[in-house]
Write a protein that holds these residues in place. Structure first.
Motif, PDB file in Angstrom:
ATOM      1  N   TRP A  66       0.600  -1.356  -0.076  1.00 21.23           N
ATOM      2  CA  TRP A  66       0.283   0.448   0.264  1.00 21.23           C
ATOM      3  C   TRP A  66       0.792   1.599   0.339  1.00 21.23           C
ATOM      4  O   TRP A  66       0.301   2.455   0.124  1.00 21.23           O
ATOM      5  CB  TRP A  66      -0.970   0.291   1.264  1.00 21.23           C
ATOM      6  CG  TRP A  66      -1.944  -0.938   1.245  1.00 21.23           C
ATOM      7  CD1 TRP A  66      -2.447  -1.783   1.928  1.00 21.23           C
ATOM      8  CD2 TRP A  66      -3.198  -1.024   0.313  1.00 21.23           C
ATOM      9  NE1 TRP A  66      -3.094  -3.321   1.588  1.00 21.23           N
ATOM     10  CE2 TRP A  66      -3.750  -2.033   1.014  1.00 21.23           C
ATOM     11  CE3 TRP A  66      -3.910  -0.939   0.056  1.00 21.23           C
ATOM     12  CZ2 TRP A  66      -5.479  -2.628  -0.070  1.00 21.23           C
ATOM     13  CZ3 TRP A  66      -5.151  -0.963  -1.367  1.00 21.23           C
ATOM     14  CH2 TRP A  66      -5.578  -1.692  -0.939  1.00 21.23           C
ATOM     15  N   GLY A  67       2.008   1.241  -0.030  1.00 27.11           N
ATOM     16  CA  GLY A  67       3.210   2.439   0.288  1.00 27.11           C
ATOM     17  C   GLY A  67       2.940   3.245  -1.085  1.00 27.11           C
ATOM     18  O   GLY A  67       2.798   4.451  -0.687  1.00 27.11           O
ATOM     19  N   ALA A  68       2.468   2.832  -2.424  1.00 23.85           N
ATOM     20  CA  ALA A  68       1.584   3.674  -3.246  1.00 23.85           C
ATOM     21  C   ALA A  68       0.785   5.152  -3.317  1.00 23.85           C
ATOM     22  O   ALA A  68       0.610   5.727  -3.620  1.00 23.85           O
ATOM     23  CB  ALA A  68       1.300   2.885  -4.623  1.00 23.85           C
ATOM     24  N   LEU A  69       0.091   4.191  -1.969  1.00 24.79           N
ATOM     25  CA  LEU A  69      -1.156   4.880  -1.478  1.00 24.79           C
ATOM     26  C   LEU A  69      -0.258   6.828  -1.002  1.00 24.79           C
ATOM     27  O   LEU A  69      -1.480   7.835  -1.018  1.00 24.79           O
ATOM     28  CB  LEU A  69      -2.096   4.895  -0.073  1.00 24.79           C
ATOM     29  CG  LEU A  69      -3.359   3.444  -0.990  1.00 24.79           C
ATOM     30  CD1 LEU A  69      -3.951   2.932   0.020  1.00 24.79           C
ATOM     31  CD2 LEU A  69      -3.945   4.679  -1.309  1.00 24.79           C
ATOM     32  N   GLY A  99      -2.521  13.081 -11.493  1.00 25.06           N
ATOM     33  CA  GLY A  99      -2.649  13.948 -11.765  1.00 25.06           C
ATOM     34  C   GLY A  99      -3.921  14.224 -11.948  1.00 25.06           C
ATOM     35  O   GLY A  99      -4.342  15.346 -12.806  1.00 25.06           O
ATOM     36  N   ALA A 100      -5.136  13.805 -12.361  1.00 23.48           N
ATOM     37  CA  ALA A 100      -6.249  13.459 -13.067  1.00 23.48           C
ATOM     38  C   ALA A 100      -6.652  13.309 -11.801  1.00 23.48           C
ATOM     39  O   ALA A 100      -6.224  12.494 -10.699  1.00 23.48           O
ATOM     40  CB  ALA A 100      -6.765  11.824 -13.746  1.00 23.48           C
ATOM     41  N   ARG A 101      -8.160  13.848 -11.617  1.00 21.85           N
ATOM     42  CA  ARG A 101      -8.615  14.462 -10.445  1.00 21.85           C
ATOM     43  C   ARG A 101     -10.412  13.607 -10.267  1.00 21.85           C
ATOM     44  O   ARG A 101     -11.068  13.507 -11.275  1.00 21.85           O
ATOM     45  CB  ARG A 101      -9.251  15.962  -9.735  1.00 21.85           C
ATOM     46  CG  ARG A 101      -7.339  16.404  -8.987  1.00 21.85           C
ATOM     47  CD  ARG A 101      -7.755  18.519  -9.479  1.00 21.85           C
ATOM     48  NE  ARG A 101      -9.409  18.446  -8.659  1.00 21.85           N
ATOM     49  CZ  ARG A 101      -8.892  18.434  -6.830  1.00 21.85           C
ATOM     50  NH1 ARG A 101      -8.071  18.465  -6.868  1.00 21.85           N
ATOM     51  NH2 ARG A 101      -9.951  19.139  -6.937  1.00 21.85           N
ATOM     52  N   TYR A 102     -11.010  13.134  -9.303  1.00 23.78           N
ATOM     53  CA  TYR A 102     -11.782  12.207  -9.458  1.00 23.78           C
ATOM     54  C   TYR A 102     -12.754  12.227  -7.949  1.00 23.78           C
ATOM     55  O   TYR A 102     -11.942  12.193  -7.245  1.00 23.78           O
ATOM     56  CB  TYR A 102     -11.669  10.753  -9.395  1.00 23.78           C
ATOM     57  CG  TYR A 102     -10.469  10.262 -10.892  1.00 23.78           C
ATOM     58  CD1 TYR A 102     -11.186  10.077 -11.437  1.00 23.78           C
ATOM     59  CD2 TYR A 102      -9.160  10.499 -10.452  1.00 23.78           C
ATOM     60  CE1 TYR A 102     -10.004   9.662 -12.968  1.00 23.78           C
ATOM     61  CE2 TYR A 102      -8.371   9.816 -11.653  1.00 23.78           C
ATOM     62  CZ  TYR A 102      -8.803   9.390 -12.716  1.00 23.78           C
ATOM     63  OH  TYR A 102      -8.213   9.015 -13.608  1.00 23.78           O
ATOM     64  N   LYS A 121     -11.091   2.317 -10.543  1.00 23.84           N
ATOM     65  CA  LYS A 121     -10.572   2.192 -11.612  1.00 23.84           C
ATOM     66  C   LYS A 121      -8.878   2.575 -11.788  1.00 23.84           C
ATOM     67  O   LYS A 121      -8.077   2.046 -11.985  1.00 23.84           O
ATOM     68  CB  LYS A 121     -10.946   2.407 -12.898  1.00 23.84           C
ATOM     69  CG  LYS A 121     -10.391   1.967 -14.493  1.00 23.84           C
ATOM     70  CD  LYS A 121     -10.869   2.388 -15.183  1.00 23.84           C
ATOM     71  CE  LYS A 121     -10.852   1.992 -16.725  1.00 23.84           C
ATOM     72  NZ  LYS A 121      -9.500   2.510 -17.459  1.00 23.84           N
ATOM     73  N   ALA A 122      -9.281   4.083 -11.396  1.00 22.96           N
ATOM     74  CA  ALA A 122      -7.655   4.975 -11.284  1.00 22.96           C
ATOM     75  C   ALA A 122      -6.439   4.501 -10.278  1.00 22.96           C
ATOM     76  O   ALA A 122      -5.367   4.249 -10.271  1.00 22.96           O
ATOM     77  CB  ALA A 122      -7.654   6.498 -11.382  1.00 22.96           C
ATOM     78  N   LEU A 123      -7.722   4.266  -8.956  1.00 22.07           N
ATOM     79  CA  LEU A 123      -6.994   3.629  -7.879  1.00 22.07           C
ATOM     80  C   LEU A 123      -6.029   2.520  -8.354  1.00 22.07           C
ATOM     81  O   LEU A 123      -4.974   1.845  -8.229  1.00 22.07           O
ATOM     82  CB  LEU A 123      -7.118   3.926  -6.417  1.00 22.07           C
ATOM     83  CG  LEU A 123      -7.475   5.426  -6.209  1.00 22.07           C
ATOM     84  CD1 LEU A 123      -8.499   5.172  -5.245  1.00 22.07           C
ATOM     85  CD2 LEU A 123      -5.886   5.485  -4.947  1.00 22.07           C
ATOM     86  N   GLY A 124      -6.796   1.791  -8.457  1.00 22.23           N
ATOM     87  CA  GLY A 124      -6.859  -0.027  -8.751  1.00 22.23           C
ATOM     88  C   GLY A 124      -5.574  -0.038  -9.622  1.00 22.23           C
ATOM     89  O   GLY A 124      -4.876  -0.912  -9.599  1.00 22.23           O
ATOM     90  N   GLU A 125      -5.653   0.782 -10.774  1.00 23.53           N
ATOM     91  CA  GLU A 125      -4.896   0.662 -11.485  1.00 23.53           C
ATOM     92  C   GLU A 125      -3.154   1.731 -10.877  1.00 23.53           C
ATOM     93  O   GLU A 125      -2.076   0.590 -11.760  1.00 23.53           O
ATOM     94  CB  GLU A 125      -4.936   1.368 -13.065  1.00 23.53           C
ATOM     95  CG  GLU A 125      -5.478   1.466 -14.228  1.00 23.53           C
ATOM     96  CD  GLU A 125      -6.530   2.379 -14.983  1.00 23.53           C
ATOM     97  OE1 GLU A 125      -6.297   2.974 -15.173  1.00 23.53           O
ATOM     98  OE2 GLU A 125      -6.771   1.383 -15.552  1.00 23.53           O
ATOM     99  N   HIS A 126      -3.419   2.147 -10.447  1.00 24.39           N
ATOM    100  CA  HIS A 126      -2.066   3.207  -9.485  1.00 24.39           C
ATOM    101  C   HIS A 126      -1.424   1.859  -8.394  1.00 24.39           C
ATOM    102  O   HIS A 126      -0.730   1.536  -8.426  1.00 24.39           O
ATOM    103  CB  HIS A 126      -2.912   4.250  -9.022  1.00 24.39           C
ATOM    104  CG  HIS A 126      -1.711   4.695  -8.407  1.00 24.39           C
ATOM    105  ND1 HIS A 126      -0.512   5.419  -8.720  1.00 24.39           N
ATOM    106  CD2 HIS A 126      -1.524   4.730  -6.967  1.00 24.39           C
ATOM    107  CE1 HIS A 126       0.471   5.893  -7.791  1.00 24.39           C
ATOM    108  NE2 HIS A 126      -0.044   5.552  -7.069  1.00 24.39           N
TER     109      HIS A 126
END
Length: 267
Positions: free
Chosen positions: A55-58, A74-77, A86-91
């Motif tokens: 989870w460090g990428a959080l 860089g994108a806001r949701y 979806k963006a968090l899952g990819e990240h």
């Protein structure tokens, strides 16, 4: 005692937060603080940077506002939207979802620090670097995805003493506090602290994990922080053995409004 020198809110557990000039304080903590968490769709555990490999990428995700907005790449949701999930899952590299509701059995993954002195006595059956899944009890107490207390405080005096021992400044942001108090030392457990019309009760000193050493909020990795905490900051915590502690947890006795510069007075 001093005055408020910094206010932070973290709308999503273990994501980067935001600095505030003022904040409403509710029974469970600062309004909008840690009201969301990222949950792993595969095992229903709550996302916590206490396990950096998972989870460090959080800590690279920014969260702000109430209602919360998350910024990923860089994108806001809007928190809670399918686009944010979806963006968090990819990240993060696996399916996740943001939620305001704790799982039926809230648990987190923890990776114990490699620094032996950072393993608290109540986990003495585990070795440095070992991982474990443990209950996350803060939500049941406060209705927020906190580790325990509703509010986390550090003081400028405690940070100055830590910097002297570490050999370099240690920014407050490494400890992800809600409040930085311009004072010589942390208030003692059991103390009630008035800040304007807000009243907080200090619970106990905050046991630390690996997070203060991790890269976050523009800060690089700093293993010296953990070595210093392990060497100089091991104390008994609520009669449960010693652990490396820094800062204090507090609960809200009387809600109200906080502003930068407000006087802080023990009662």
């Amino acid at each position: 005692m001093g005055q408020i020198a910094g206010i932070w809110r973290y709308p999503v557990k273990s994501a980067r937060g935001e600095t505030l000039a003022e904040a409403e304080v509710e029974d469970g903590g600062l309004a909008g603080d840690r009201t969301w968490a990222c949950v792993d769709d595969q095992d229903a555990t709550i996302g916590s940077a206490k396990h950096p490999r998972r989870w460090g990428a959080l800590l690279q995700v920014r969260a702000s506002g109430d209602p919360a907005i998350v910024e990923v790449g860089g994108a806001r949701y809007e928190a809670g939207s399918a686009e944010a999930d979806k963006a968090l899952g990819e990240h993060l590299g696996r399916p996740v979802r943001l939620t305001r509701t704790a799982p039926a059995e809230p648990r987190i993954h923890r990776l114990l620090p490699e620094e032996a002195g950072m393993v608290p006595d109540w986990l003495a059956d585990l070795r440095p670097g070992q991982e474990r899944v443990e209950e996350a009890g803060g939500h049941a107490r406060t209705g927020r995805f906190v580790d325990f207390g509703a509010v986390h405080l550090v003081t400028t005096g405690a940070l100055a003493a830590l910097a002297e021992k570490a050999g370099h400044p240690v920014p407050a942001e490494r400890f992800r506090p809600n409040l930085l108090i311009d004072a010589d030392a942390d208030p003692d457990p059991g103390t009630e602290v008035a800040i304007g019309d807000v009243l907080l009760r200090v619970l106990f000193r905050t046991p630390r994990c690996v997070i203060p050493s991790l890269p976050q909020a523009g800060l690089p990795t700093d293993p010296v922080v953990l070595r210093t905490l392990a060497r100089h900051y091991r104390i008994d915590v609520f009669g449960n053995g010693k652990g490396a502690c820094f800062g204090v947890y507090a609960d809200v006795v009387r809600p109200g409004r906080l502003t930068l510069g407000a006087p802080v007075t023990p009662t």
